[in-house]
Design an enzyme around this catalytic site. Structure first.
Site, short mmCIF file in Angstrom:
data_model
loop_
_atom_site.label_atom_id
_atom_site.label_comp_id
_atom_site.label_asym_id
_atom_site.label_seq_id
_atom_site.Cartn_x
_atom_site.Cartn_y
_atom_site.Cartn_z
N THR A 186 -51.45 53.24 41.32
CA THR A 186 -52.66 54.02 41.00
C THR A 186 -52.26 55.28 40.27
OG1 THR A 186 -54.63 55.11 41.92
CG2 THR A 186 -52.66 55.13 43.28
N HIS A 197 -45.21 51.63 57.94
CA HIS A 197 -43.97 51.79 58.69
C HIS A 197 -43.74 50.62 59.65
CE1 HIS A 197 -40.45 53.83 59.75
NE2 HIS A 197 -40.91 55.07 59.89
#
Length: 522
Positions: free
Chosen positions: A441, A493
């Site tokens: 993006t 994560h």
């Protein structure tokens, strides 16, 4: 001998289903592989086809009943229904069905022969993919009685992913609109009735009574102007002076497009008209200190974006790591070859081509970043499909470039330009926005200096580009002004360790600061 009709074998994740619809009744003849019943589960609708040709002799699970995997739903007998009390009942049902069908055929025949001549068609919504349940009628581009050409766009249907166009089946006129703007429609729902043939005397005859009726259901005359229903609604919403709007419809009729043009140009405001003063004075208490508010429903695309972004933050253990890249080498390369590049490839050389190629190379080196999470499984992708976020008036969409590792920079630039144009026009297909193993993006085109991008599930990482800004940097012991860009990688994560995320971002930085690495694969 009767043949059993069984429910399909459900996947392990589907415990049961319900009978959604029987397409045949007892006594109806069926052909082999003809659709006979639909079973709806919590994920998909499954079609059950006739295993043999014959006659539906018995229905054992009615519509709405809950059924298990491979449960017997009904039976098919051989040949046609005949004899006995059951056969008689079935024959009666069949006769009634035939009579109903004949009546329907007669009414259809009448409908297909309107007073002015010309065959009539039902204009239906497109067939939606399984992932889309319904859509919203966004815009009617044609009004009732308006002449249209074959394949002209009649209406736009907005789904939570794309805008689908509904086109005219032939030359003719729009006879009736059955689904107004803003209404919810399902796959293949009837939107309008279309009369085939050029708009001749028959169309004029059909329109004359509506014009003379003037009962508020159709056109409305305001002063010496005639407004179409959609135009009347828009005039009221924007509080416009009708006398200042030029109509381009038949007989000077003001269409929705005429009002939209006046709104864009600001040429039909009421402020300059003295007669409007009393109305404004009476309306003042509702405005309360000239602090107006406007409430509009959220679009389907905007709802979907909101839902997915919130879902990503709630389900992913999201972290972001930052770095900065000296864009001097890439900018020098662009300046040196931009003219030759556009002559050779007929497209401008931008920054996204370099970032997509650098990301593709980094994804090959760090497969965890290119993976996705599916429930309790990790899916490693042996290819790089990179989604590029594109901002439109309707919201953010992410079309996907496939196999970017094998694409040239020119192919990447052409693909992004094409995606951007079609995204703004609402022409992207659903298949072009599905899949993707990684997303980029670019908030820098809007002036963003630094931001934290949100992961696009089920992907596990996203790269955020930002504004290039000159800053003093220490280069070989000296202070130099360099064109710098902050980069951000947000990652899940649960899947990616901090070490891999940081090294992934450093790899992109090194490839961009020395573009020759992309050619040498080092």
């Amino acid at each position: 001998m009767a043949t059993e009709i069984k429910a399909p074998t459900f996947p392990e994740s589907v415990a049961e289903g319900s009978v959604a619809a029987w397409h045949k009744k007892p006594g109806d003849s069926v052909e082999r592989d003809e659709l006979i019943v639909e079973i709806e589960t919590d994920k998909v609708v499954l079609e059950v086809l006739a295993p043999e040709a014959g006659t539906l002799s018995e229905v054992m699970a009615e519509e709405g009943d809950t059924v298990q995997s491979e449960q017997v739903l009904g039976r098919i007998g051989e040949g046609k229904a005949s004899g006995g009390e059951k056969g008689g009942n079935k024959s009666e049902k069949k006769a009634d069905a035939k009579a109903d069908k004949d009546d329907a055929a007669k009414s259809d025949a009448k409908a297909e022969k309107p007073a002015g001549g010309g065959k009539q068609h039902q204009v239906k919504a497109p067939t939606f993919p399984e992932s889309i349940q319904e859509g919203t009628v966004a815009t009617w581009h044609k009004q009732v009685g308006e002449a249209v050409k074959r394949d002209d766009v009649l209406a736009d249907i907005e789904t939570d992913k794309v805008v689908l166009e509904v086109v005219a089946p032939a030359d003719g006129t729009l006879a009736e609109i059955k689904a107004e703007e803003g209404s919810q429609v399902e796959s293949e729902a009837v939107l309008a009735i279309f009369t085939e043939g050029a708009a001749g005397p028959a169309t004029a005859a059909d329109k004359t009574p509506a014009a003379s009726a003037d009962d508020g259901a159709g056109d409305e005359k305001v002063g010496d102007k005639i407004l179409a229903p959609a135009a009347r609604k828009m005039v009221a919403e924007h509080d416009l002076d009708v006398s200042k709007i030029d109509g381009t419809g038949k007989g000077g009729r003001i269409l929705k497009e005429d009002v939209q043009r006046a709104v864009n140009e600001g040429s039909a405001k009421k402020a300059a008209k003295p007669a409007a003063a009393p109305k404004q004075a009476t309306a003042a208490p509702a405005v309360e200190g000239e602090r107006p508010e406007k409430r509009v429903p959220m679009s389907r695309l905007r709802k979907t974006i909101a839902k997915r972004l919130v879902e990503a933050q709630q389900t992913a253990a999201m972290l972001t790591t930052y770095n900065e890249v000296d864009m001097g080498a890439v900018m020098s390369l662009r300046a040196q070859y931009k003219d030759t590049f556009i002559k050779t490839h007929d497209v401008k050389l931008g920054f996204m081509g370099f970032f997509v190629k650098a990301a593709s190379e980094a994804l090959k080196r760090f497969p965890d970043v290119n993976a996705s999470i599916d429930g309790n499984d990790i899916v490693y992708h042996g290819y790089q499909d990179i989604g590029v976020a594109v901002s439109t008036d309707r919201g953010l969409v992410v079309p996907v470039l496939r196999d970017t590792d094998s694409m040239k920079i020119a192919d990447v630039e052409k693909g992004i330009v094409d995606f951007g144009k079609r995204a703004r026009d609402g022409k992207l297909g659903i298949d072009e926005m599905q899949g993707g193993t990684f997303t980029i993006t670019n908030g820098g085109i809007f002036g963003s200096l630094m931001s934290t991008p949100i992961i696009n599930p089920p992907q596990t990482a996203i790269l955020g580009m930002h504004k290039i800004q000159e800053r003093p940097m220490a280069v070989n012991g000296k202070v130099e002004i360099r064109p710098m860009m902050y980069l951000a990688v947000s990652y899940d994560h649960r899947m990616i360790d901090g070490k891999d995320a940081v090294q992934f971002l450093v790899t992109i930085k090194e490839l961009l600061e020395d573009p020759a690495r992309l050619l040498l694969d080092v």
